[in-house]
Design a protein around this motif. Structure first.
Motif, PDB file in Angstrom:
ATOM      1  N   ALA A   1     -35.175  -0.024  36.203  1.00 56.14           N
ATOM      2  CA  ALA A   1     -35.763  -0.482  37.460  1.00 56.14           C
ATOM      3  C   ALA A   1     -35.170  -1.828  37.837  1.00 56.14           C
ATOM      4  CB  ALA A   1     -37.283  -0.598  37.312  1.00 56.14           C
ATOM      5  N   GLY A   2     -34.583  -1.933  39.032  1.00 55.04           N
ATOM      6  CA  GLY A   2     -33.875  -3.131  39.433  1.00 55.04           C
ATOM      7  C   GLY A   2     -34.596  -3.974  40.459  1.00 55.04           C
ATOM      8  N   GLY A   3     -34.319  -5.274  40.395  1.00 53.56           N
ATOM      9  CA  GLY A   3     -34.897  -6.205  41.348  1.00 53.56           C
ATOM     10  C   GLY A   3     -34.344  -6.071  42.748  1.00 53.56           C
ATOM     11  N   ASP A   4     -33.226  -5.364  42.903  1.00 50.35           N
ATOM     12  CA  ASP A   4     -32.645  -5.142  44.228  1.00 50.35           C
ATOM     13  C   ASP A   4     -33.166  -3.874  44.889  1.00 50.35           C
ATOM     14  OD1 ASP A   4     -31.472  -3.343  42.519  1.00 50.35           O
ATOM     15  OD2 ASP A   4     -29.400  -3.847  43.025  1.00 50.35           O
ATOM     16  N   GLY A   5     -34.208  -3.275  44.317  1.00 52.15           N
ATOM     17  CA  GLY A   5     -34.767  -2.043  44.867  1.00 52.15           C
ATOM     18  C   GLY A   5     -34.067  -0.786  44.402  1.00 52.15           C
ATOM     19  N   ALA A   6     -33.082  -0.925  43.522  1.00 53.95           N
ATOM     20  CA  ALA A   6     -32.299   0.227  43.060  1.00 53.95           C
ATOM     21  C   ALA A   6     -32.796   0.726  41.706  1.00 53.95           C
ATOM     22  CB  ALA A   6     -30.825  -0.133  42.968  1.00 53.95           C
ATOM     23  N   ILE A   7     -32.576   2.013  41.482  1.00 53.80           N
ATOM     24  CA  ILE A   7     -32.822   2.664  40.195  1.00 53.80           C
ATOM     25  C   ILE A   7     -31.483   3.181  39.707  1.00 53.80           C
ATOM     26  CG2 ILE A   7     -34.015   4.563  39.031  1.00 53.80           C
ATOM     27  CD1 ILE A   7     -36.078   4.374  41.388  1.00 53.80           C
ATOM     28  N   ARG A   8     -31.161   2.889  38.453  1.00 54.44           N
ATOM     29  CA  ARG A   8     -29.860   3.280  37.908  1.00 54.44           C
ATOM     30  C   ARG A   8     -30.045   4.067  36.619  1.00 54.44           C
ATOM     31  NH1 ARG A   8     -29.454  -1.869  40.041  1.00 54.44           N
ATOM     32  NH2 ARG A   8     -27.775  -2.171  41.564  1.00 54.44           N
ATOM     33  N   LEU A   9     -29.173   5.070  36.445  1.00 55.43           N
ATOM     34  CA  LEU A   9     -29.185   5.890  35.241  1.00 55.43           C
ATOM     35  C   LEU A   9     -27.916   5.613  34.456  1.00 55.43           C
ATOM     36  CD1 LEU A   9     -30.644   8.222  33.672  1.00 55.43           C
ATOM     37  CD2 LEU A   9     -29.186   9.802  34.974  1.00 55.43           C
ATOM     38  N   PHE A  10     -28.088   5.157  33.208  1.00 50.48           N
ATOM     39  CA  PHE A  10     -26.951   4.848  32.346  1.00 50.48           C
ATOM     40  C   PHE A  10     -26.850   5.883  31.228  1.00 50.48           C
ATOM     41  CE2 PHE A  10     -27.842   0.683  34.189  1.00 50.48           C
ATOM     42  CZ  PHE A  10     -26.556   0.206  34.460  1.00 50.48           C
ATOM     43  N   ASP A  11     -25.606   6.155  30.828  1.00 46.47           N
ATOM     44  CA  ASP A  11     -25.328   6.942  29.633  1.00 46.47           C
ATOM     45  C   ASP A  11     -24.753   5.984  28.600  1.00 46.47           C
ATOM     46  OD1 ASP A  11     -23.925   8.571  27.642  1.00 46.47           O
ATOM     47  OD2 ASP A  11     -24.318  10.251  28.978  1.00 46.47           O
ATOM     48  N   ILE A  12     -25.403   5.854  27.460  1.00 44.09           N
ATOM     49  CA  ILE A  12     -25.011   4.816  26.498  1.00 44.09           C
ATOM     50  C   ILE A  12     -23.711   5.145  25.778  1.00 44.09           C
ATOM     51  CG2 ILE A  12     -27.412   4.148  26.199  1.00 44.09           C
ATOM     52  CD1 ILE A  12     -27.410   5.508  23.489  1.00 44.09           C
ATOM     53  N   THR A  13     -23.161   6.352  26.015  1.00 48.30           N
ATOM     54  CA  THR A  13     -21.852   6.678  25.453  1.00 48.30           C
ATOM     55  C   THR A  13     -20.717   6.361  26.422  1.00 48.30           C
ATOM     56  OG1 THR A  13     -21.879   8.976  26.260  1.00 48.30           O
ATOM     57  CG2 THR A  13     -22.878   8.537  24.110  1.00 48.30           C
ATOM     58  N   LEU A  14     -21.086   5.943  27.657  1.00 49.59           N
ATOM     59  CA  LEU A  14     -20.088   5.611  28.681  1.00 49.59           C
ATOM     60  C   LEU A  14     -20.220   4.142  29.034  1.00 49.59           C
ATOM     61  CD1 LEU A  14     -20.599   8.741  30.964  1.00 49.59           C
ATOM     62  CD2 LEU A  14     -18.868   8.423  29.182  1.00 49.59           C
ATOM     63  N   LYS A  15     -19.148   3.416  29.047  1.00 46.86           N
ATOM     64  CA  LYS A  15     -19.189   1.974  29.249  1.00 46.86           C
ATOM     65  C   LYS A  15     -19.198   1.600  30.731  1.00 46.86           C
ATOM     66  CE  LYS A  15     -16.871   0.808  24.901  1.00 46.86           C
ATOM     67  NZ  LYS A  15     -15.726   0.110  24.272  1.00 46.86           N
ATOM     68  N   ASP A  16     -19.755   0.446  31.002  1.00 41.41           N
ATOM     69  CA  ASP A  16     -19.581  -0.308  32.248  1.00 41.41           C
ATOM     70  C   ASP A  16     -20.452   0.130  33.416  1.00 41.41           C
ATOM     71  OD1 ASP A  16     -17.684  -1.877  30.989  1.00 41.41           O
ATOM     72  OD2 ASP A  16     -16.027  -0.591  31.613  1.00 41.41           O
ATOM     73  N   PHE A  17     -20.475   1.423  33.785  1.00 47.51           N
ATOM     74  CA  PHE A  17     -21.072   1.791  35.064  1.00 47.51           C
ATOM     75  C   PHE A  17     -22.222   2.782  34.892  1.00 47.51           C
ATOM     76  CE2 PHE A  17     -16.580   0.835  35.992  1.00 47.51           C
ATOM     77  CZ  PHE A  17     -16.778  -0.246  36.840  1.00 47.51           C
ATOM     78  N   PRO A  18     -23.232   2.709  35.790  1.00 46.31           N
ATOM     79  CA  PRO A  18     -24.263   3.760  35.772  1.00 46.31           C
ATOM     80  C   PRO A  18     -23.665   5.089  36.219  1.00 46.31           C
ATOM     81  CG  PRO A  18     -24.554   2.342  37.684  1.00 46.31           C
ATOM     82  CD  PRO A  18     -23.484   1.705  36.845  1.00 46.31           C
ATOM     83  N   ILE A  19     -24.194   6.185  35.679  1.00 45.46           N
ATOM     84  CA  ILE A  19     -23.691   7.495  36.082  1.00 45.46           C
ATOM     85  C   ILE A  19     -24.345   7.962  37.380  1.00 45.46           C
ATOM     86  CG2 ILE A  19     -23.057   8.183  33.751  1.00 45.46           C
ATOM     87  CD1 ILE A  19     -25.667   9.763  33.587  1.00 45.46           C
TER      88      ILE A  19
END
Length: 345
Positions: free
Chosen positions: A78-96
Motif C-alpha cells: 500500500a503506497g502513500g501515492d495512492g498506488a498499490i503494487r505487486l512485487f515478485d521477490i524472485t524478480l529485481k527492481d520493478f513491481p510486476i
C-alpha cells in the motif's frame, strides 16, 4: 530476541509469509511516512539471525503489505501515492503489476485467505476496493455513509471464516461489516469508539463473528457482531475491553494458535500480549456491562522499541508464540512471547 535494522526507513507493517517459515516482510517509509521514498524488505530468518533477502524501493512511502495467498513469492503493498503494487521477490527492481484508483494514501491491504483470488485495500479517501491480481481495474468499490467531513478508512480485513465478509474501521470510530453478496453491502455499523479514531481491527481466528478494534482512545475492544441486527447496531456493547496502553493502539492481531490471546502495538512504544477472558463469559452473558477493571490481563509487555510501535504479527509456524513487531525506530524484532517474563495481574 532477534533484531534487524531498517536503516533510514521507519517500519509501518510486518507480516510473516503464509507459505514459508523462514520469511517475513516489512513495509517501511523514509521520514516517518511524511515525505520521501518507501522500501519493502523481504527478510530471511536464519539460525544466525535476520538477514535481508531482497529490498524494493518505491517513490513514495509504504504503509502496509500483504503476502499473496496464491503465490509464495508475491507481495502487495500500500503506497502513500495512492498506488498499490505487486512485487515478485524472485524478480529485481520493478513491481510486476500496479494499480492506482485511490485518490489519497492507501493505508491497508489484505489478501482473502479463504477463496485466495482477491485482495482488498482501504484508503484515506474513505473507500475500500476489491481487486483481483489478474485484473487491470478494481472489481468493486465500497463507500461508507457520507459524513460531514471525509472519513479515512484505516483498515479493512476479510473474514478468515467467510470469503464474502469484510470488516473495516475508520476515523469516525466506526466498525463496519460488509457482505459482498449484497447490492447494498454494509450490514453492520457500530460506533465502536464513540467518535475516537479507530485505527485497527482483527478477526478472531477461532470465534467467528468476534472482532478486536484498537483506537486513539487507548482501548482495545472486543465485539461479537453476531449480536447485531442488519444495519441496527448503535446499542451494541463490546464483550470486553483491554486497557493498559498509554497512547493510541496502532495494531491488533489475534493469535493463530489460541482464541483468547491477542497481540497489540501502540504509540506508547510498547507491544503487549493479552489474554481475553471473555471467550466463555460471552456465551452466558453476552450483553453484560464491562466492569471498571476489564476481563483481561496483560501477559507480557515488549518495551525494547524506542519509538512508536506500529506493526505486529504472529508466526503461523513452529512452536506457538513467535511474533514480530516493527517500529519507527527503524527496527524489526522477532521474539518468542513464551520466553518473556509474565506479568502478575
Amino acid at each position: 530476541m532477534y533484531k534487524f535494522r531498517t536503516q533510514g526507513y521507519n517500519g509501518y507493517s510486518v507480516k510473516y509469509s503464509p507459505f514459508l517459515d523462514s520469511k517475513i516482510a516489512c513495509a517501511a517509509s523514509a521520514n516517518f511516512g511524511l515525505v520521501g521514498n518507501g522500501r519493502l524488505y523481504v527478510l530471511d530468518l536464519t539460525p544466525n539471525g535476520i538477514v535481508q533477502n531482497i529490498a524494493f524501493d518505491t517513490q513514495d512511502g509504504l504503509f502496509d503489505l500483504a503476502w499473496s495467498e496464491l503465490h509464495e513469492n508475491q507481495i502487495v503493498v500500500a503506497g502513500g501515492d495512492g498506488a498499490i503494487r505487486l512485487f515478485d521477490i524472485t524478480l529485481k527492481d520493478f513491481p510486476i503489476k500496479s494499480w492506482k484508483e485511490h485518490t489519497r494514501e492507501v493505508f491497508s491491504v489484505n489478501w482473502n485467505m479463504v477463496d485466495k483470488t482477491t485482495f482488498c485495500s482501504s484508503s484515506w479517501d474513505g473507500s475500500i476496493k476489491i481487486w483481483a491480481p489478474n485484473r487491470p481495474q478494481s472489481l468493486r468499490t465500497l463507500l461508507p455513509p457520507s459524513p460531514i467531513t471525509p472519513s479515512c478508512t484505516y483498515q479493512a480485513l476479510y473474514s478468515p471464516h467467510d470469503p464474502t465478509l469484510l470488516a473495516s474501521v475508520d476515523s469516525s470510530g466506526h466498525l463496519r461489516l460488509w457482505d459482498l453478496r449484497r447490492p447494498n453491502p454494509m450490514v453492520v455499523d457500530i460506533n465502536a469508539h464513540l467518535g475516537a479514531e479507530a485505527l485497527t481491527l482483527d478477526w478472531n481466528k477461532y470465534r467467528p463473528g468476534v472482532i478486536a478494534t484498537g483506537s486513539v482512545d487507548r482501548s482495545i475492544r472486543i465485539w461479537d457482531i453476531r449480536q447485531s441486527r442488519d444495519g441496527v447496531s448503535a446499542s451494541l456493547s463490546p464483550i470486553n475491553e483491554l486497557l493498559g496502553h498509554e497512547y493510541a493502539v496502532r495494531k491488533v492481531s489475534w493469535s493463530p494458535h489460541r482464541g483468547d490471546v491477542l497481540l497489540s502495538a501502540s504509540y506508547d512504544m510498547t507491544a503487549r500480549v493479552w489474554t481475553d477472558r471473555s471467550a466463555t463469559e460471552a456465551m452466558f452473558r453476552p450483553r453484560a456491562r464491562i466492569p471498571a477493571i476489564s476481563r483481561s490481563s496483560t501477559m507480557n509487555v515488549i518495551s525494547t522499541h524506542t519509538e512508536f510501535v506500529v506493526g505486529c504479527d504472529w508466526s503461523l509456524w513452529g512452536a506457538p508464540g513467535w511474533a514480530a513487531t516493527c517500529a519507527w525506530d527503524e527496527t524489526v524484532l522477532v521474539f518468542d512471547t513464551n520466553s518473556l517474563p509474565r506479568l502478575n495481574n
